[in-house]
Design a protein around this motif. Structure first.
Motif, PDB file in Angstrom:
ATOM      1  N   PRO A 397     -18.412 -21.754 -52.648  1.00 46.20           N
ATOM      2  CA  PRO A 397     -17.914 -20.870 -51.591  1.00 46.20           C
ATOM      3  C   PRO A 397     -17.731 -21.591 -50.254  1.00 46.20           C
ATOM      4  O   PRO A 397     -18.494 -22.509 -49.925  1.00 46.20           O
ATOM      5  N   THR A 398     -16.727 -21.160 -49.522  1.00 46.44           N
ATOM      6  CA  THR A 398     -16.481 -21.638 -48.165  1.00 46.44           C
ATOM      7  C   THR A 398     -16.793 -20.500 -47.206  1.00 46.44           C
ATOM      8  O   THR A 398     -16.386 -19.362 -47.443  1.00 46.44           O
ATOM      9  N   PRO A 399     -17.518 -20.755 -46.127  1.00 49.03           N
ATOM     10  CA  PRO A 399     -17.860 -19.663 -45.200  1.00 49.03           C
ATOM     11  C   PRO A 399     -16.619 -18.952 -44.669  1.00 49.03           C
ATOM     12  O   PRO A 399     -15.568 -19.564 -44.459  1.00 49.03           O
ATOM     13  N   ARG A 400     -16.754 -17.645 -44.482  1.00 51.27           N
ATOM     14  CA  ARG A 400     -15.726 -16.813 -43.848  1.00 51.27           C
ATOM     15  C   ARG A 400     -14.352 -16.982 -44.499  1.00 51.27           C
ATOM     16  O   ARG A 400     -13.335 -17.108 -43.833  1.00 51.27           O
ATOM     17  N   THR A 401     -14.341 -16.968 -45.825  1.00 56.13           N
ATOM     18  CA  THR A 401     -13.089 -17.076 -46.574  1.00 56.13           C
ATOM     19  C   THR A 401     -12.982 -15.902 -47.539  1.00 56.13           C
ATOM     20  O   THR A 401     -13.816 -15.748 -48.424  1.00 56.13           O
ATOM     21  N   ASN A 402     -11.984 -15.065 -47.345  1.00 54.30           N
ATOM     22  CA  ASN A 402     -11.799 -13.842 -48.148  1.00 54.30           C
ATOM     23  C   ASN A 402     -13.127 -13.102 -48.293  1.00 54.30           C
ATOM     24  O   ASN A 402     -13.590 -12.826 -49.399  1.00 54.30           O
ATOM     25  N   ALA A 403     -13.718 -12.780 -47.156  1.00 56.69           N
ATOM     26  CA  ALA A 403     -15.044 -12.171 -47.109  1.00 56.69           C
ATOM     27  C   ALA A 403     -15.018 -10.899 -46.273  1.00 56.69           C
ATOM     28  O   ALA A 403     -14.119 -10.699 -45.448  1.00 56.69           O
ATOM     29  N   ALA A 404     -16.013 -10.050 -46.494  1.00 58.36           N
ATOM     30  CA  ALA A 404     -16.100  -8.792 -45.747  1.00 58.36           C
ATOM     31  C   ALA A 404     -17.550  -8.404 -45.514  1.00 58.36           C
ATOM     32  O   ALA A 404     -18.417  -8.663 -46.352  1.00 58.36           O
ATOM     33  N   VAL A 405     -17.783  -7.795 -44.356  1.00 59.97           N
ATOM     34  CA  VAL A 405     -19.044  -7.131 -44.044  1.00 59.97           C
ATOM     35  C   VAL A 405     -18.718  -5.656 -43.870  1.00 59.97           C
ATOM     36  O   VAL A 405     -17.863  -5.296 -43.057  1.00 59.97           O
ATOM     37  N   VAL A 406     -19.369  -4.807 -44.647  1.00 60.62           N
ATOM     38  CA  VAL A 406     -19.079  -3.376 -44.619  1.00 60.62           C
ATOM     39  C   VAL A 406     -20.303  -2.621 -44.125  1.00 60.62           C
ATOM     40  O   VAL A 406     -21.406  -2.793 -44.649  1.00 60.62           O
TER      41      VAL A 406
END
Length: 589
Positions: A397-406
């Motif tokens: 994984p790469t940080p802040r790549t296709n990511a979400a905080v809900v």
């Protein structure tokens, strides 16, 4: 921690403890069965009760009306991460299962599955359908707590890990029953449900509790082999309303219509089996005390209706990461209950433990929480929480790549590592169209900090956290190890993954030194060209020239050394070099 938060958390734990006692009391009188059903690529709005105007899902609609539902339930953007979360109650980045192929769809065998907790408590555990967390020892479902196993290999029937004899057939497929390859009769979804029903009936007759993980590979592609009567039904319909936008305003795509008719036929077939399952539970007297959970593993496998949202499989927009979570348990859950508090796939593990009254192993650390109080609507003081979801291609994984905080009201999404995130108010903007990161900079900064802390935490779960698990060779529990393109590591210059001319190698651990047979199966490029095979296992190399009319070869009684090795097989025909289709390693006695 503030006094208010302390009171909220105390209330949550009191309610959770009361449910554990409630489940334990029910268990004393009559055991609780659990059937966990998950479909593949269905999408969170591919249901009549979710407003889909085309799909006919009367049995799932009845399940939703007759049980409880979480209306804000989240899963990962693709299947293997969701399955790892579901089986362990932990973020999949802790489990080494981070992608869907090239050796990254294998889960660390040290992880503890829900089956490994329930089985020692007396539960009969069975899986029927899709595992996708490792096809070889020690990562198979039978190595991870499941006592009855009927599965296909890899990510789906028709993928490169499918046995050559299967040829991608959903009807009369080649499956693996407790490790033995078998040709089955019937349509794959029907087979899974039929075997699951027989399994629970057998256990009920012996008064033993049952845990079933029923994971269909439908409606995942390929789409060539589907229930024909249902396909004709949907093919004859106007499918414009199936997408959430008017196709008349776009260029019509006949292939999209055809694929959709096939996908919908598979979904309605699933629904028919849901109806059969509930009738069977009534027949065997297990209806009242069986908790049936239903969800889908990610967003739809193509453009389809996703309500007021946008996105599909692979994306962290709401359409790509939302699922239904239906819970039907007449003995404990009130019909028609709907709760909108956020929850996710890793919450299912502790929820099942609470429902069954089985204690969590003391050393086991879970990321999920028991959401039975939400399903009962008895959690007025539910603590605020944030859910973290991410997936992208790559070896780690790469940080802040296709990511979400809900969170309950807001959502922060990240596209690329070096780009700022976007903030959306889901209560007012479910389509995620208005970025509020500038206007609400303090909140955006807070959620970004929470994400960074989460990523750092999950990435440091163990040393070398994102190293892929190794396949074990020479273990008595698996006499022949089969290496497929599903699990190989990319190593060649001509295409990544599954293309015909792709190259790859496998990371293995040879448990026992000694003599092995190594069979190599490959596809011929030219009928009149002999094939030169080179097999490299660690420092040992074996070579052979195979006649032009043959597509497999067996290296007999070759010596392998114990320990960690890399298996690399080169298939050369003239100037063409590629990898094999399958490699079989058998320890000789």
């Amino acid at each position: 921690m503030t006094f208010c938060k302390s009171i909220c958390l105390l209330s949550y734990f009191i309610v959770s403890l009361s449910f554990c006692r409630l489940a334990a009391d029910a268990n004393a009188a009559k055991h609780t069965n659990v059937i966990l059903i998950m479909t593949d690529d269905q999408g969170g709005w591919d249901y009549g009760f979710m407003g889909n105007k085309i799909l006919n899902t009367p049995n799932l609609d009845a399940m939703a009306a007759g049980g409880a539902r979480l209306s804000r339930f989240y899963v990962s953007p693709v299947c293997t991460p969701t399955r790892a979360n579901l089986m362990t109650g932990r973020y999949n980045y802790r489990t080494r299962a981070i992608d869907t192929y090239i050796g990254r769809a294998m889960m660390e065998p040290e992880e503890t599955t829900i089956a490994e907790v329930l089985a020692p408590a007396g539960y009969k555990t069975g899986i029927f359908g899709k595992w996708h967390l490792g096809d070889s020892y020690p990562m198979r479902p039978q190595d991870q707590g499941f006592q009855e196993v009927l599965v296909h290999r890899g990510g789906g029937i028709g993928q490169p890990s499918d046995p050559p004899e299967g040829a991608g057939k959903y009807t009369d497929p080649v499956l693996f029953h407790n490790g033995e390859q078998k040709r089955m009769k019937g349509y794959c979804t029907d087979i899974y449900f039929d075997h699951a029903m027989k399994f629970i009936e057998q256990n009920e007759s012996q008064d033993k509790p049952t845990f079933i993980y029923l994971a269909t590979n439908a409606p995942h592609g390929p789409f060539h082999d589907v229930p024909e009567d249902l396909r004709q039904k949907y093919k004859a319909m106007d499918l414009n309303d199936a997408y959430g936008f008017d196709l008349n305003k776009r260029r019509k795509n006949e292939k999209l219509f055809d694929d959709t008719s096939r996908i919908f036929s598979m979904i309605e077939n699933i629904d028919q089996n849901i109806g059969k399952l509930f009738q069977h539970l009534k027949k065997i007297g297990a209806y009242e005390n069986t908790l049936v959970l239903f969800l889908n593993d990610n967003g739809p496998n193509g453009p389809r209706f996703v309500g007021a949202h946008r996105g599909m499989k692979g994306r962290v927009n709401e359409g790509g990461i939302r699922s239904v979570l239906l819970a039907h348990w007449p003995a404990q859950l009130k019909a028609g209950t709907v709760n909108n508090r956020i929850a996710a796939h890793y919450d299912v593990f502790p929820t099942i433990l609470a429902a069954t009254g089985v204690d969590k192993p003391e050393a086991l650390k879970l990321d999920g929480v028991n959401v039975l109080p939400l399903l009962q609507n008895q959690a007025e003081s539910w603590p605020e929480r944030a859910l973290f979801l991410q997936w992208h291609r790559g070896d780690e994984p790469t940080p802040r790549t296709n990511a979400a905080v809900v969170t309950q009201n807001y959502k922060m999404t990240f596209s690329k590592e070096n780009e700022p995130g976007k903030l959306f108010d889901l209560t007012k903007d479910p389509a995620e169209s208005k970025d509020l990161a500038g206007k609400k900079a303090k909140l955006a900064k807070k959620l970004t900090r929470q994400y960074n802390n989460w990523f750092s935490d999950v990435s440091s779960t163990r040393p070398d956290n994102y190293a892929p698990p190794r396949i074990h060779v020479g273990n008595s529990k698996e006499p022949t190890t089969v290496l497929t393109r599903q699990d190989w590591r990319y190593s060649g210059p001509k295409g990544k993954g599954w293309t015909r001319d792709a190259r790859g190698n496998w990371l293995v651990t040879v448990e026992q030194a000694g003599a092995y047979d190594i069979k190599v199966q490959f596809q011929k490029q030219e009928d009149r060209v002999a094939t030169e095979l080179t097999v490299q296992v660690g420092d040992d190399q074996f070579q052979a020239k195979v006649p032009a009319d043959q597509s497999e070869f067996v290296f007999k009684n070759v010596s392998l050394h114990q320990g960690k090795q890399t298996v690399d097989v080169k298939v050369a025909e003239g100037s063409i070099e590629r990898g094999p289709m399958f490699v079989y390693l058998t320890k000789n006695k």
